[in-house]
Design a protein around this motif. Structure first.
Motif, PDB file in Angstrom:
ATOM      1  N   LEU B  45     119.915  15.970 -37.900  1.00  0.00           N
ATOM      2  CA  LEU B  45     119.336  17.194 -38.427  1.00  0.00           C
ATOM      3  C   LEU B  45     120.122  17.675 -39.639  1.00  0.00           C
ATOM      4  O   LEU B  45     121.339  17.863 -39.581  1.00  0.00           O
ATOM      5  CB  LEU B  45     119.338  18.268 -37.331  1.00  0.00           C
ATOM      6  CG  LEU B  45     118.684  19.589 -37.672  1.00  0.00           C
ATOM      7  CD1 LEU B  45     117.190  19.421 -37.929  1.00  0.00           C
ATOM      8  CD2 LEU B  45     118.910  20.590 -36.533  1.00  0.00           C
ATOM      9  N   ILE B  46     119.409  17.923 -40.731  1.00  0.00           N
ATOM     10  CA  ILE B  46     120.056  18.384 -41.971  1.00  0.00           C
ATOM     11  C   ILE B  46     120.069  19.909 -42.000  1.00  0.00           C
ATOM     12  O   ILE B  46     121.125  20.549 -42.062  1.00  0.00           O
ATOM     13  CB  ILE B  46     119.320  17.844 -43.201  1.00  0.00           C
ATOM     14  CG1 ILE B  46     119.231  16.315 -43.157  1.00  0.00           C
ATOM     15  CG2 ILE B  46     120.040  18.279 -44.481  1.00  0.00           C
ATOM     16  CD1 ILE B  46     118.346  15.724 -44.246  1.00  0.00           C
ATOM     17  N   HIS B  47     118.887  20.495 -42.015  1.00  0.00           N
ATOM     18  CA  HIS B  47     118.706  21.945 -41.977  1.00  0.00           C
ATOM     19  C   HIS B  47     117.458  22.239 -41.170  1.00  0.00           C
ATOM     20  O   HIS B  47     116.606  21.368 -40.980  1.00  0.00           O
ATOM     21  CB  HIS B  47     118.495  22.513 -43.387  1.00  0.00           C
ATOM     22  CG  HIS B  47     119.714  22.579 -44.239  1.00  0.00           C
ATOM     23  ND1 HIS B  47     120.675  23.569 -44.119  1.00  0.00           N
ATOM     24  CD2 HIS B  47     120.119  21.778 -45.256  1.00  0.00           C
ATOM     25  CE1 HIS B  47     121.609  23.361 -45.029  1.00  0.00           C
ATOM     26  NE2 HIS B  47     121.319  22.290 -45.728  1.00  0.00           N
ATOM     27  N   TYR B  48     117.351  23.491 -40.724  1.00  0.00           N
ATOM     28  CA  TYR B  48     116.150  23.888 -40.030  1.00  0.00           C
ATOM     29  C   TYR B  48     115.841  25.356 -40.319  1.00  0.00           C
ATOM     30  O   TYR B  48     116.656  26.072 -40.922  1.00  0.00           O
ATOM     31  CB  TYR B  48     116.261  23.639 -38.521  1.00  0.00           C
ATOM     32  CG  TYR B  48     117.294  24.464 -37.799  1.00  0.00           C
ATOM     33  CD1 TYR B  48     118.640  24.102 -37.843  1.00  0.00           C
ATOM     34  CD2 TYR B  48     116.945  25.578 -37.046  1.00  0.00           C
ATOM     35  CE1 TYR B  48     119.599  24.846 -37.178  1.00  0.00           C
ATOM     36  CE2 TYR B  48     117.898  26.316 -36.372  1.00  0.00           C
ATOM     37  CZ  TYR B  48     119.230  25.937 -36.435  1.00  0.00           C
ATOM     38  OH  TYR B  48     120.177  26.675 -35.772  1.00  0.00           O
ATOM     39  N   SER B  49     114.666  25.772 -39.891  1.00  0.00           N
ATOM     40  CA  SER B  49     114.221  27.138 -40.145  1.00  0.00           C
ATOM     41  C   SER B  49     113.453  27.649 -38.927  1.00  0.00           C
ATOM     42  O   SER B  49     112.610  26.938 -38.383  1.00  0.00           O
ATOM     43  CB  SER B  49     113.310  27.173 -41.373  1.00  0.00           C
ATOM     44  OG  SER B  49     112.662  28.424 -41.498  1.00  0.00           O
ATOM     45  N   VAL B  50     113.769  28.876 -38.538  1.00  0.00           N
ATOM     46  CA  VAL B  50     113.077  29.467 -37.390  1.00  0.00           C
ATOM     47  C   VAL B  50     112.001  30.459 -37.822  1.00  0.00           C
ATOM     48  O   VAL B  50     111.408  31.149 -36.975  1.00  0.00           O
ATOM     49  CB  VAL B  50     114.063  30.136 -36.409  1.00  0.00           C
ATOM     50  CG1 VAL B  50     115.034  29.084 -35.866  1.00  0.00           C
ATOM     51  CG2 VAL B  50     114.810  31.279 -37.068  1.00  0.00           C
ATOM     52  N   SER B  67     114.745  25.763 -48.631  1.00  0.00           N
ATOM     53  CA  SER B  67     114.128  27.086 -48.774  1.00  0.00           C
ATOM     54  C   SER B  67     112.834  27.133 -47.992  1.00  0.00           C
ATOM     55  O   SER B  67     112.114  26.136 -47.900  1.00  0.00           O
ATOM     56  CB  SER B  67     113.884  27.426 -50.245  1.00  0.00           C
ATOM     57  OG  SER B  67     112.955  26.534 -50.815  1.00  0.00           O
ATOM     58  N   ARG B  68     112.545  28.308 -47.445  1.00  0.00           N
ATOM     59  CA  ARG B  68     111.324  28.518 -46.663  1.00  0.00           C
ATOM     60  C   ARG B  68     110.702  29.840 -47.144  1.00  0.00           C
ATOM     61  O   ARG B  68     110.703  30.846 -46.462  1.00  0.00           O
ATOM     62  CB  ARG B  68     111.657  28.604 -45.174  1.00  0.00           C
ATOM     63  CG  ARG B  68     110.422  28.737 -44.284  1.00  0.00           C
ATOM     64  CD  ARG B  68     110.057  27.451 -43.639  1.00  0.00           C
ATOM     65  NE  ARG B  68     108.865  27.588 -42.800  1.00  0.00           N
ATOM     66  CZ  ARG B  68     108.912  27.813 -41.488  1.00  0.00           C
ATOM     67  NH1 ARG B  68     110.078  27.953 -40.876  1.00  0.00           N
ATOM     68  NH2 ARG B  68     107.781  27.880 -40.803  1.00  0.00           N
ATOM     69  N   LEU B  69     110.183  29.802 -48.351  1.00  0.00           N
ATOM     70  CA  LEU B  69     109.602  31.008 -48.943  1.00  0.00           C
ATOM     71  C   LEU B  69     108.244  31.333 -48.339  1.00  0.00           C
ATOM     72  O   LEU B  69     107.837  32.494 -48.269  1.00  0.00           O
ATOM     73  CB  LEU B  69     109.485  30.847 -50.460  1.00  0.00           C
ATOM     74  CG  LEU B  69     110.815  30.627 -51.195  1.00  0.00           C
ATOM     75  CD1 LEU B  69     110.576  30.468 -52.678  1.00  0.00           C
ATOM     76  CD2 LEU B  69     111.769  31.783 -50.918  1.00  0.00           C
ATOM     77  N   PHE B  74     108.440  23.937 -46.303  1.00  0.00           N
ATOM     78  CA  PHE B  74     109.895  23.842 -46.116  1.00  0.00           C
ATOM     79  C   PHE B  74     110.393  22.819 -47.121  1.00  0.00           C
ATOM     80  O   PHE B  74     110.036  21.642 -47.042  1.00  0.00           O
ATOM     81  CB  PHE B  74     110.201  23.414 -44.684  1.00  0.00           C
ATOM     82  CG  PHE B  74     111.628  23.607 -44.258  1.00  0.00           C
ATOM     83  CD1 PHE B  74     112.188  22.811 -43.271  1.00  0.00           C
ATOM     84  CD2 PHE B  74     112.424  24.619 -44.801  1.00  0.00           C
ATOM     85  CE1 PHE B  74     113.494  22.997 -42.847  1.00  0.00           C
ATOM     86  CE2 PHE B  74     113.732  24.807 -44.388  1.00  0.00           C
ATOM     87  CZ  PHE B  74     114.263  23.994 -43.400  1.00  0.00           C
ATOM     88  N   LEU B  75     111.162  23.268 -48.097  1.00  0.00           N
ATOM     89  CA  LEU B  75     111.616  22.413 -49.181  1.00  0.00           C
ATOM     90  C   LEU B  75     113.047  21.964 -48.966  1.00  0.00           C
ATOM     91  O   LEU B  75     113.906  22.767 -48.574  1.00  0.00           O
ATOM     92  CB  LEU B  75     111.520  23.161 -50.510  1.00  0.00           C
ATOM     93  CG  LEU B  75     110.145  23.233 -51.194  1.00  0.00           C
ATOM     94  CD1 LEU B  75     109.118  23.960 -50.350  1.00  0.00           C
ATOM     95  CD2 LEU B  75     110.259  23.888 -52.562  1.00  0.00           C
ATOM     96  N   LEU B  76     113.303  20.699 -49.248  1.00  0.00           N
ATOM     97  CA  LEU B  76     114.653  20.141 -49.175  1.00  0.00           C
ATOM     98  C   LEU B  76     115.067  19.727 -50.572  1.00  0.00           C
ATOM     99  O   LEU B  76     114.389  18.917 -51.204  1.00  0.00           O
ATOM    100  CB  LEU B  76     114.687  18.924 -48.245  1.00  0.00           C
ATOM    101  CG  LEU B  76     116.027  18.214 -48.116  1.00  0.00           C
ATOM    102  CD1 LEU B  76     117.030  19.079 -47.351  1.00  0.00           C
ATOM    103  CD2 LEU B  76     115.855  16.869 -47.412  1.00  0.00           C
TER     104      LEU B  76
END
Lengths: 115, 110
Positions: B45-50, B67-69, B74-76
């Motif tokens: 897992l690199i990054h995640y967003s809730v 970023s999760r605008l 969901f942009l990496l």
């Protein structure tokens, strides 16, 4: 912290033989457990999942897995291997209601099936 | 119903170049994830967003930003690509115990 250990990076069986892929987990709370399959140059496909209902879980393509809390194991089995089962298999664990539901994967087991 | 869509599918970068991988889901899932897959190491897992506007670090976040605008995207980002970032990248989204994965992006950094 959660973790998953898959015993054996490569497993080779003969066509028609039993398939057994081993997975042990570590989790401080009751986990949700998954098995995924990945065929060459493809994405992940869910085989089966355990979400605290029946401890014996049946999945697609004749696979099943048994959750054993006392052994912290979730081994994947299939009674009779087919050539088409050759792929990489991943065990994964998560705690749904904590930490954003992150799936933590094992390192994978590559299954080869000999004619 | 497209599920999770990743773009691009393939990319070759030179060391030091930057790029952004896009993940889009149409299932209204709150949770989204970026993983990288390397031989013998499974998916990490690199990054995640809730949720929209939130991000968090995973196991291997160094060298990446996210970023999760918008809830569906969901942009990496790789600010300065390195050969060690050569990998296959998978995006996923989830609701309860249902996880949906994209088909992956194969990135080579030369």
């Amino acid at each position: 912290a959660q973790s998953v250990t898959q015993l054996g990076s490569h497993v080779s069986v003969s066509e028609g033989a039993l398939v057994l892929l081993r997975c042990n987990y570590s989790s401080s709370v009751p986990p949700y457990l998954f098995w995924y399959v990945q065929y060459p140059n493809q994405g992940l496909q869910l085989l089966l999942k355990y979400t605290s209902a029946a401890t014996l879980v049946k999945g697609i393509n004749g696979f099943e897995a048994e959750f054993k809390k006392s052994e912290t194991s979730f081994h994947l089995t299939k009674p009779s291997a087919h050539m088409s089962d050759a792929a990489e298999y991943f065990c994964a664990v998560t705690k749904i209601y904590n930490q954003g539901g992150k799936l933590i994967f094992g390192q994978g087991t590559e299954l080869s099936v000999k004619p | 119903n497209a599920g999770v869509t990743q773009t691009p599918k393939f990319r070759v970068l030179k060391t030091g170049q930057s790029m952004t991988l896009l993940c889009a889901q149409d299932m209204n899932h709150e949770y989204m994830y970026w993983y990288r897959q390397d031989p013998g190491m499974g998916l990490r897992l690199i990054h995640y967003s809730v949720g929209e506007g939130t991000t968090a670090k995973g196991e291997v976040p160094d060298g990446y930003n996210v970023s999760r605008l918008k809830k569906q995207n969901f942009l990496l980002g790789l600010e300065s690509a390195a050969p060690s970032q050569t990998s296959v990248y998978f995006c996923a989204s989830s609701y309860d115990s249902l996880y949906t994965f994209g088909s992956g992006t194969r990135l080579t950094v030369v």
